[in-house]
Design a protein around this motif. Structure first.
Motif, PDB file in Angstrom:
ATOM      1  N   PRO A 255      -2.889  -6.978  12.049  1.00  0.00           N
ATOM      2  CA  PRO A 255      -4.054  -6.760  11.184  1.00  0.00           C
ATOM      3  C   PRO A 255      -4.029  -5.377  10.557  1.00  0.00           C
ATOM      4  O   PRO A 255      -3.345  -4.474  11.049  1.00  0.00           O
ATOM      5  N   PRO A 256      -4.755  -5.192   9.471  1.00  0.00           N
ATOM      6  CA  PRO A 256      -4.828  -3.861   8.865  1.00  0.00           C
ATOM      7  C   PRO A 256      -5.380  -2.828   9.845  1.00  0.00           C
ATOM      8  O   PRO A 256      -6.152  -3.150  10.753  1.00  0.00           O
ATOM      9  N   LEU A 257      -4.964  -1.587   9.635  1.00  0.00           N
ATOM     10  CA  LEU A 257      -5.426  -0.451  10.428  1.00  0.00           C
ATOM     11  C   LEU A 257      -6.232   0.472   9.529  1.00  0.00           C
ATOM     12  O   LEU A 257      -5.775   0.855   8.449  1.00  0.00           O
TER      13      LEU A 257
ATOM     14  N   GLY B 120       4.963  -2.824   9.480  1.00  0.00           N
ATOM     15  CA  GLY B 120       4.670  -3.921   8.577  1.00  0.00           C
ATOM     16  C   GLY B 120       3.201  -4.263   8.480  1.00  0.00           C
ATOM     17  O   GLY B 120       2.835  -5.408   8.224  1.00  0.00           O
ATOM     18  N   ARG B 121       2.343  -3.255   8.659  1.00  0.00           N
ATOM     19  CA  ARG B 121       0.912  -3.522   8.565  1.00  0.00           C
ATOM     20  C   ARG B 121       0.270  -2.609   7.514  1.00  0.00           C
ATOM     21  O   ARG B 121       0.666  -1.448   7.357  1.00  0.00           O
ATOM     22  N   PRO B 122      -0.736  -3.077   6.788  1.00  0.00           N
ATOM     23  CA  PRO B 122      -1.449  -2.218   5.844  1.00  0.00           C
ATOM     24  C   PRO B 122      -2.244  -1.152   6.598  1.00  0.00           C
ATOM     25  O   PRO B 122      -2.796  -1.415   7.672  1.00  0.00           O
ATOM     26  N   VAL B 123      -2.300   0.034   6.023  1.00  0.00           N
ATOM     27  CA  VAL B 123      -3.076   1.126   6.604  1.00  0.00           C
ATOM     28  C   VAL B 123      -4.028   1.645   5.533  1.00  0.00           C
ATOM     29  O   VAL B 123      -3.599   2.056   4.451  1.00  0.00           O
ATOM     30  N   LEU B 124      -5.307   1.644   5.849  1.00  0.00           N
ATOM     31  CA  LEU B 124      -6.354   2.063   4.920  1.00  0.00           C
ATOM     32  C   LEU B 124      -6.910   3.411   5.365  1.00  0.00           C
ATOM     33  O   LEU B 124      -7.310   3.572   6.514  1.00  0.00           O
TER      34      LEU B 124
END
Length: 273
Positions: free
Chosen positions: A36-38, A63-67
């Motif tokens: 999941p996104p972080l 391989g994860r989105p980071v906001l």
């Protein structure tokens, strides 16, 4: 000449809410892992751009989105905790809703991490909306809201003569069991024992939580475990001390691998910090 492969892109976003507009930068890896996104929350230095640079390699590797939201000093002079005068929690929810329109993963449970003032916001956000989180990471918060009804808000989840504390206490108690069931990792440097001007200092806070960030992290973990067990919940919370690290997120990332521990899923990474 062979060009290097671009393994992530960084895009700018902003979302409006009743509390105000919140901008953010999103690191999008070229290859997604399914994690999941972080969400990464900065402290009072408001070093969002630096955190983008520091977390970008780990976003690509995991391989994860980071906001990374940016609470500006002009619009958000006080962002560390939701209160009557400031509702950063509403801004974060609006930002997640905005991004869900582009990426359905943002509509599900997310991982949230914060350092210092960002850790204060992260755990208070989790206390209000545990259903939006899968995993909570806290690094070196200055102080905590303890899951203790015997202490009035904002130090605990009890109420006093101020009617405002009753509103917050009721909200926290309504979702307390789900909050205590979260997976939580608390990071703090072994040298984070100073009492600088950014550390909230009162006789009561020093007495109830400890004189510095290391002691307060230890107190938070112990009280979280006790509160979970009192409700029949097996606590999933770990205290991870970062050797030789002071109150410096860049040092924690470069020297102790904090961004790697937070971004990746492997438990061994956290225990190695």
């Amino acid at each position: 000449m062979q060009r290097s492969r671009v393994s992530s892109v960084v895009t700018d976003h902003r979302a409006a809410s009743p509390a105000g507009t919140l901008p953010a930068r999103l690191i999008q890896p070229a290859s997604r892992s399914g994690l999941p996104p972080l969400v990464v929350l900065h402290g009072i230095s408001r070093n969002a751009d630096e955190l983008v640079d520091l977390f970008r390699p780990e976003a690509e590797a995991s391989g994860r989105p980071v906001l990374v939201p940016h609470f500006s000093a002009s619009r958000w002079p006080h962002f560390q905790r939701p209160c009557r005068a400031a509702r950063p929690d509403q801004a974060l929810l609006a930002l997640m809703g905005h991004l869900a329109g582009f990426d359905p993963a943002f509509a599900g449970r997310l991982d949230v991490f914060g350092h210092s003032g960002g850790a204060q916001l992260a755990h208070r956000f989790a206390m209000l909306y545990p259903q939006r989180l899968r995993r909570l990471g806290l690094a070196a918060a200055g102080w905590y809201c303890l899951p203790d009804a015997g202490m009035s808000h904002p130090c605990g989840i009890g109420a006093d003569a101020d009617p405002d504390t009753l509103v917050w206490a009721r909200r926290h108690r309504a979702v307390l069991a789900e909050y205590l069931g979260l997976r939580v990792e608390v990071y703090v440097g072994t040298l984070d024992v100073g009492r600088d001007e950014t550390l909230r200092q009162t006789p009561r806070l020093d007495r109830e939580q400890g004189p510095n960030r290391l002691a307060r992290a230890e107190t938070y973990v112990a009280r979280f475990r006790a509160a979970a067990r009192a409700q029949g919940i097996r606590p999933d919370i770990a205290l991870i001390r970062l050797p030789g690290v002071a109150h410096d997120v860049a040092q924690a990332i470069r020297q102790a691998g904090l961004a790697r521990c937070v971004t990746h899923e492997t438990p061994a990474l956290a225990s190695a910090c």
